[in-house]
Design a protein around this motif. Structure first.
Motif, PDB file in Angstrom:
ATOM      1  N   ILE A  34     -15.966  -0.617 -52.432  1.00 41.95           N
ATOM      2  CA  ILE A  34     -16.482  -1.816 -53.095  1.00 41.95           C
ATOM      3  C   ILE A  34     -16.846  -2.878 -52.057  1.00 41.95           C
ATOM      4  O   ILE A  34     -17.922  -3.482 -52.127  1.00 41.95           O
ATOM      5  N   VAL A  35     -15.972  -3.098 -51.077  1.00 40.49           N
ATOM      6  CA  VAL A  35     -16.245  -4.091 -50.030  1.00 40.49           C
ATOM      7  C   VAL A  35     -17.477  -3.690 -49.224  1.00 40.49           C
ATOM      8  O   VAL A  35     -18.313  -4.538 -48.904  1.00 40.49           O
ATOM      9  N   GLY A  36     -17.616  -2.420 -48.911  1.00 34.55           N
ATOM     10  CA  GLY A  36     -18.772  -1.954 -48.145  1.00 34.55           C
ATOM     11  C   GLY A  36     -20.074  -2.142 -48.891  1.00 34.55           C
ATOM     12  O   GLY A  36     -21.068  -2.618 -48.332  1.00 34.55           O
ATOM     13  N   ILE A  37     -20.091  -1.807 -50.178  1.00 35.22           N
ATOM     14  CA  ILE A  37     -21.325  -1.923 -50.956  1.00 35.22           C
ATOM     15  C   ILE A  37     -21.654  -3.380 -51.242  1.00 35.22           C
ATOM     16  O   ILE A  37     -22.808  -3.803 -51.115  1.00 35.22           O
ATOM     17  N   VAL A  38     -20.656  -4.174 -51.627  1.00 39.24           N
ATOM     18  CA  VAL A  38     -20.915  -5.593 -51.896  1.00 39.24           C
ATOM     19  C   VAL A  38     -21.300  -6.320 -50.604  1.00 39.24           C
ATOM     20  O   VAL A  38     -22.186  -7.179 -50.616  1.00 39.24           O
ATOM     21  N   GLY A  39     -20.672  -5.971 -49.501  1.00 39.13           N
ATOM     22  CA  GLY A  39     -21.063  -6.541 -48.211  1.00 39.13           C
ATOM     23  C   GLY A  39     -22.481  -6.161 -47.830  1.00 39.13           C
ATOM     24  O   GLY A  39     -23.229  -6.971 -47.287  1.00 39.13           O
ATOM     25  N   ALA A  40     -22.877  -4.936 -48.139  1.00 41.13           N
ATOM     26  CA  ALA A  40     -24.252  -4.506 -47.879  1.00 41.13           C
ATOM     27  C   ALA A  40     -25.232  -5.270 -48.760  1.00 41.13           C
ATOM     28  O   ALA A  40     -26.319  -5.645 -48.310  1.00 41.13           O
ATOM     29  N   LEU A  41     -24.865  -5.499 -50.011  1.00 42.99           N
ATOM     30  CA  LEU A  41     -25.728  -6.291 -50.894  1.00 42.99           C
ATOM     31  C   LEU A  41     -25.848  -7.725 -50.394  1.00 42.99           C
ATOM     32  O   LEU A  41     -26.947  -8.299 -50.373  1.00 42.99           O
ATOM     33  N   LEU A  42     -24.719  -8.303 -50.001  1.00 39.13           N
ATOM     34  CA  LEU A  42     -24.706  -9.666 -49.477  1.00 39.13           C
ATOM     35  C   LEU A  42     -25.592  -9.770 -48.236  1.00 39.13           C
ATOM     36  O   LEU A  42     -26.426 -10.673 -48.116  1.00 39.13           O
ATOM     37  N   ALA A  43     -25.428  -8.844 -47.323  1.00 36.89           N
ATOM     38  CA  ALA A  43     -26.238  -8.845 -46.109  1.00 36.89           C
ATOM     39  C   ALA A  43     -27.697  -8.537 -46.408  1.00 36.89           C
ATOM     40  O   ALA A  43     -28.595  -9.078 -45.765  1.00 36.89           O
ATOM     41  N   GLY A  44     -27.939  -7.691 -47.399  1.00 33.25           N
ATOM     42  CA  GLY A  44     -29.307  -7.350 -47.764  1.00 33.25           C
ATOM     43  C   GLY A  44     -30.080  -8.529 -48.313  1.00 33.25           C
ATOM     44  O   GLY A  44     -31.283  -8.664 -48.082  1.00 33.25           O
ATOM     45  N   PHE A  45     -29.397  -9.412 -49.031  1.00 37.56           N
ATOM     46  CA  PHE A  45     -30.071 -10.571 -49.592  1.00 37.56           C
ATOM     47  C   PHE A  45     -30.182 -11.728 -48.614  1.00 37.56           C
ATOM     48  O   PHE A  45     -31.109 -12.523 -48.698  1.00 37.56           O
ATOM     49  N   ILE A  46     -29.237 -11.848 -47.686  1.00 37.12           N
ATOM     50  CA  ILE A  46     -29.203 -13.024 -46.812  1.00 37.12           C
ATOM     51  C   ILE A  46     -29.719 -12.724 -45.401  1.00 37.12           C
ATOM     52  O   ILE A  46     -30.587 -13.423 -44.888  1.00 37.12           O
ATOM     53  N   ILE A  47     -29.194 -11.686 -44.761  1.00 34.02           N
ATOM     54  CA  ILE A  47     -29.496 -11.444 -43.351  1.00 34.02           C
ATOM     55  C   ILE A  47     -30.780 -10.635 -43.159  1.00 34.02           C
ATOM     56  O   ILE A  47     -31.589 -10.945 -42.285  1.00 34.02           O
ATOM     57  N   THR A  48     -30.987  -9.612 -43.972  1.00 34.79           N
ATOM     58  CA  THR A  48     -32.128  -8.720 -43.781  1.00 34.79           C
ATOM     59  C   THR A  48     -33.478  -9.431 -43.854  1.00 34.79           C
ATOM     60  O   THR A  48     -34.352  -9.133 -43.046  1.00 34.79           O
ATOM     61  N   PRO A  49     -33.703 -10.377 -44.780  1.00 36.07           N
ATOM     62  CA  PRO A  49     -35.006 -11.071 -44.759  1.00 36.07           C
ATOM     63  C   PRO A  49     -35.240 -11.885 -43.479  1.00 36.07           C
ATOM     64  O   PRO A  49     -36.378 -12.097 -43.083  1.00 36.07           O
ATOM     65  N   LEU A  50     -34.174 -12.314 -42.831  1.00 38.52           N
ATOM     66  CA  LEU A  50     -34.329 -13.106 -41.618  1.00 38.52           C
ATOM     67  C   LEU A  50     -34.697 -12.250 -40.413  1.00 38.52           C
ATOM     68  O   LEU A  50     -35.454 -12.686 -39.542  1.00 38.52           O
ATOM     69  N   ILE A  51     -34.162 -11.029 -40.335  1.00 43.44           N
ATOM     70  CA  ILE A  51     -34.402 -10.189 -39.162  1.00 43.44           C
ATOM     71  C   ILE A  51     -35.321  -9.006 -39.440  1.00 43.44           C
ATOM     72  O   ILE A  51     -35.711  -8.297 -38.526  1.00 43.44           O
ATOM     73  N   GLY A  52     -35.654  -8.769 -40.696  1.00 42.35           N
ATOM     74  CA  GLY A  52     -36.500  -7.634 -41.034  1.00 42.35           C
ATOM     75  C   GLY A  52     -35.679  -6.377 -41.266  1.00 42.35           C
ATOM     76  O   GLY A  52     -34.469  -6.375 -41.131  1.00 42.35           O
ATOM     77  N   GLY A  53     -36.339  -5.315 -41.606  1.00 42.45           N
ATOM     78  CA  GLY A  53     -35.649  -4.065 -41.876  1.00 42.45           C
ATOM     79  C   GLY A  53     -35.336  -3.914 -43.349  1.00 42.45           C
ATOM     80  O   GLY A  53     -35.846  -4.641 -44.197  1.00 42.45           O
ATOM     81  N   SER A  54     -34.480  -2.965 -43.643  1.00 43.24           N
ATOM     82  CA  SER A  54     -34.107  -2.722 -45.037  1.00 43.24           C
ATOM     83  C   SER A  54     -32.601  -2.492 -45.116  1.00 43.24           C
ATOM     84  O   SER A  54     -32.006  -1.927 -44.205  1.00 43.24           O
ATOM     85  N   PRO A  55     -31.969  -2.935 -46.205  1.00 45.20           N
ATOM     86  CA  PRO A  55     -30.527  -2.719 -46.350  1.00 45.20           C
ATOM     87  C   PRO A  55     -30.228  -1.274 -46.734  1.00 45.20           C
ATOM     88  O   PRO A  55     -31.126  -0.532 -47.158  1.00 45.20           O
ATOM     89  N   ILE A  56     -28.961  -0.873 -46.622  1.00 46.18           N
ATOM     90  CA  ILE A  56     -28.599   0.499 -46.986  1.00 46.18           C
ATOM     91  C   ILE A  56     -28.717   0.722 -48.482  1.00 46.18           C
ATOM     92  O   ILE A  56     -28.823   1.850 -48.921  1.00 46.18           O
ATOM     93  N   THR A  57     -28.713  -0.354 -49.266  1.00 44.27           N
ATOM     94  CA  THR A  57     -28.827  -0.201 -50.712  1.00 44.27           C
ATOM     95  C   THR A  57     -30.222   0.235 -51.131  1.00 44.27           C
ATOM     96  O   THR A  57     -30.407   0.674 -52.255  1.00 44.27           O
ATOM     97  N   SER A  58     -31.211   0.132 -50.239  1.00 42.22           N
ATOM     98  CA  SER A  58     -32.562   0.583 -50.569  1.00 42.22           C
ATOM     99  C   SER A  58     -32.735   2.077 -50.347  1.00 42.22           C
ATOM    100  O   SER A  58     -33.743   2.642 -50.742  1.00 42.22           O
ATOM    101  N   GLY A  59     -31.760   2.700 -49.716  1.00 41.27           N
ATOM    102  CA  GLY A  59     -31.826   4.139 -49.497  1.00 41.27           C
ATOM    103  C   GLY A  59     -32.136   4.527 -48.066  1.00 41.27           C
ATOM    104  O   GLY A  59     -31.950   5.669 -47.679  1.00 41.27           O
ATOM    105  N   GLU A  60     -32.642   3.591 -47.269  1.00 39.62           N
ATOM    106  CA  GLU A  60     -32.915   3.874 -45.859  1.00 39.62           C
ATOM    107  C   GLU A  60     -31.686   3.534 -45.038  1.00 39.62           C
ATOM    108  O   GLU A  60     -31.166   2.433 -45.116  1.00 39.62           O
ATOM    109  N   ILE A  61     -31.235   4.482 -44.257  1.00 35.86           N
ATOM    110  CA  ILE A  61     -30.057   4.251 -43.431  1.00 35.86           C
ATOM    111  C   ILE A  61     -30.468   4.347 -41.965  1.00 35.86           C
ATOM    112  O   ILE A  61     -30.930   5.391 -41.511  1.00 35.86           O
ATOM    113  N   SER A  62     -30.332   3.229 -41.267  1.00 34.36           N
ATOM    114  CA  SER A  62     -30.624   3.172 -39.840  1.00 34.36           C
ATOM    115  C   SER A  62     -29.476   2.428 -39.154  1.00 34.36           C
ATOM    116  O   SER A  62     -28.600   1.868 -39.818  1.00 34.36           O
TER     117      SER A  62
END
Length: 89
Positions: A34-62
């Motif tokens: 739960i912490v991993g997925i919610v943390g990924a969602l949190l980072a996906g909404f806040i950090i990812t738009p600032l640096i680019g890329g895609s979160p793990i919740t979109s299905g791409e894992i890098s």
């Protein structure tokens, strides 16, 4: 298949974040996931738009998406610890 990968990667991210924040003994595998997925969602909404890329919740894992998700999970655990104990360890 994507949901299984998300659960496994989210669990690993939550586990590593709980080891970093020294809360590993207090939570089990379900809370790590739960912490991993919610943390990924949190980072996906806040950090990812600032640096680019895609979160793990979109299905791409890098490497970038895993590291950003790890930062989100650590921040989430710090917020939880702050409310639980009154101070971040």
């Amino acid at each position: 298949m994507g949901i299984i990968v998300l659960l496994v990667v989210g669990g690993l991210i939550g586990w590593v974040a709980s080891m970093i924040m020294r809360t590993n003994g207090q939570q089990g595998i379900i809370l790590n996931i739960i912490v991993g997925i919610v943390g990924a969602l949190l980072a996906g909404f806040i950090i990812t738009p600032l640096i680019g890329g895609s979160p793990i919740t979109s299905g791409e894992i890098s490497i970038q998406s895993v590291l950003v998700s790890l930062v989100g999970a650590v921040v989430l655990l710090a917020i939880i610890n702050m409310f639980r104990r009154g101070a971040v360890r």
